[in-house]
Design a protein around this motif. Structure first.
Motif, short mmCIF file in Angstrom:
data_model
loop_
_atom_site.label_atom_id
_atom_site.label_comp_id
_atom_site.label_asym_id
_atom_site.label_seq_id
_atom_site.Cartn_x
_atom_site.Cartn_y
_atom_site.Cartn_z
N ARG A 108 30.79 -8.53 86.75
CA ARG A 108 29.91 -7.55 86.11
C ARG A 108 28.87 -7.04 87.10
N LEU A 109 28.25 -5.97 86.72
CA LEU A 109 27.30 -5.29 87.59
C LEU A 109 25.89 -5.77 87.29
N HIS A 110 25.23 -6.36 88.30
CA HIS A 110 23.82 -6.73 88.22
C HIS A 110 23.05 -5.73 89.07
N ASP A 111 22.19 -4.95 88.47
CA ASP A 111 21.56 -3.87 89.20
C ASP A 111 22.67 -3.05 89.86
N ARG A 112 22.79 -3.10 91.19
CA ARG A 112 23.88 -2.38 91.86
C ARG A 112 24.80 -3.33 92.60
N ALA A 113 24.76 -4.60 92.28
CA ALA A 113 25.61 -5.60 92.93
C ALA A 113 26.68 -6.09 91.97
N ARG A 159 24.99 8.02 89.93
CA ARG A 159 24.07 7.34 90.85
C ARG A 159 24.73 6.15 91.52
N TYR A 160 25.58 5.44 90.78
CA TYR A 160 26.26 4.29 91.36
C TYR A 160 27.26 4.74 92.43
N ILE A 161 27.99 5.79 92.15
CA ILE A 161 28.94 6.33 93.14
C ILE A 161 28.19 6.76 94.40
N ASP A 162 27.09 7.48 94.23
CA ASP A 162 26.29 7.91 95.39
C ASP A 162 25.80 6.70 96.19
N HIS A 163 25.38 5.65 95.46
CA HIS A 163 24.92 4.44 96.14
C HIS A 163 26.04 3.80 96.95
#
Length: 270
Positions: A108-113, A159-163
């Motif tokens: 699962r995704l924690h913040d962006r990790a 935003r996640y893709i950009d990150h």
């Protein structure tokens, strides 16, 4: 020199790197380990000798490979896992692996990790390389990464893709991928409703676990063999994995575990 640097023990860093690496593999020669942790072989051998004396590592007489021992579990006895993980996900994965045979994981995704929350690697004989719960995985080499890029709410997904595109350029270069390749893979995942990857060593497929209309985590199955064999396995088990994701979602909701709001709520604040 800062106080942190003054008291930094490099040998401990190196020993922990060796333990982490051994814990992910089903035995390694000293030369292989030296390459994976990027240390000279004599250094690795000295550290292995120390870890062996402490009971955390053993060397097999039959193949000369070093392996982590069960004593490594002593280091985690003070760590308390989240209730939902302990009571729902781990027993669910054990039940499912008995049915599907192939190793499973929940990420699962924690913040962006992307964090591995639970997996069946250490009970499986199907893998040469084994991951560990709590390990962060790179989005572009994980089906969970494409799954979250595809199924997070639109604003957060963008935003996640950009990150990922901004921070994982080394992986893109290694895989020979462009930003458009990543976007195309995300679109493919949206069309199919699941993500799949074929790497040199194995293949993986991941299905979303939906809780109250939001993706809470990814349920992943990995397999090895020839590429044709892996594709056949995916086709055979795809529907079962989707059904299993629905069952897992039901169990998570039933226990009141609020993990389904973690990715969207936290990313909205970032």
């Amino acid at each position: 020199m800062s106080e942190g640097a003054r008291y930094h023990v490099r040998a401990l860093d190196r020993s922990l790197a060796i333990l982490r690496t051994l814990n992910r593999h089903n035995g390694l020669q000293a030369t292989e380990l030296s390459r994976l942790v990027d240390l000279p072989r004599p250094t690795v051998l000295r550290l292995l000798n120390t870890l062996s004396g402490a009971g955390y590592v053993m060397r097999s007489e039959s193949d000369g490979r070093y392996r982590a021992t069960r004593r490594l579990r002593d280091l985690s006895c003070g760590y308390e896992e989240e209730t939902w993980l302990r009571s729902v996900v781990k027993p669910f994965l054990a039940e499912l692996e008995a049915e599907l045979i192939w190793p499973l994981a929940v990420i699962r995704l924690h913040d962006r990790a992307l964090i591995i929350e639970a997996l069946t690697d250490h009970g499986s004989q199907m893998l040469e390389r084994r991951d560990c719960a709590g390990t962060e995985v790179a989005p572009l080499v994980s089906t969970a990464g494409y799954l979250h890029m595809a199924f997070l709410p639109q604003g957060q997904a963008r935003r996640y893709i950009d990150h990922v595109l901004a921070t994982d350029t080394a992986t893109m270069e290694r895989l020979g991928m462009s930003a458009q390749d990543v976007i195309d893979k995300v679109a493919e995942t949206q069309r199919h409703g699941y993500a799949h990857l074929h790497l040199d060593t194995h293949s993986a497929m991941a299905v979303p676990v939906w809780c109250h209309g939001a993706i809470s985590c990814a349920l992943i199955m990995r397999m090895h063999g020839t590429l044709d064999a892996r594709q056949q396995i995916m086709a055979r088990y795809a529907d079962q994995l989707r059904d299993a994701a629905e069952v897992l979602a039901g169990r998570i909701i039933q226990t009141g575990a609020m993990i389904y709001d973690t990715p969207t709520d936290r990313m909205a604040l970032s």
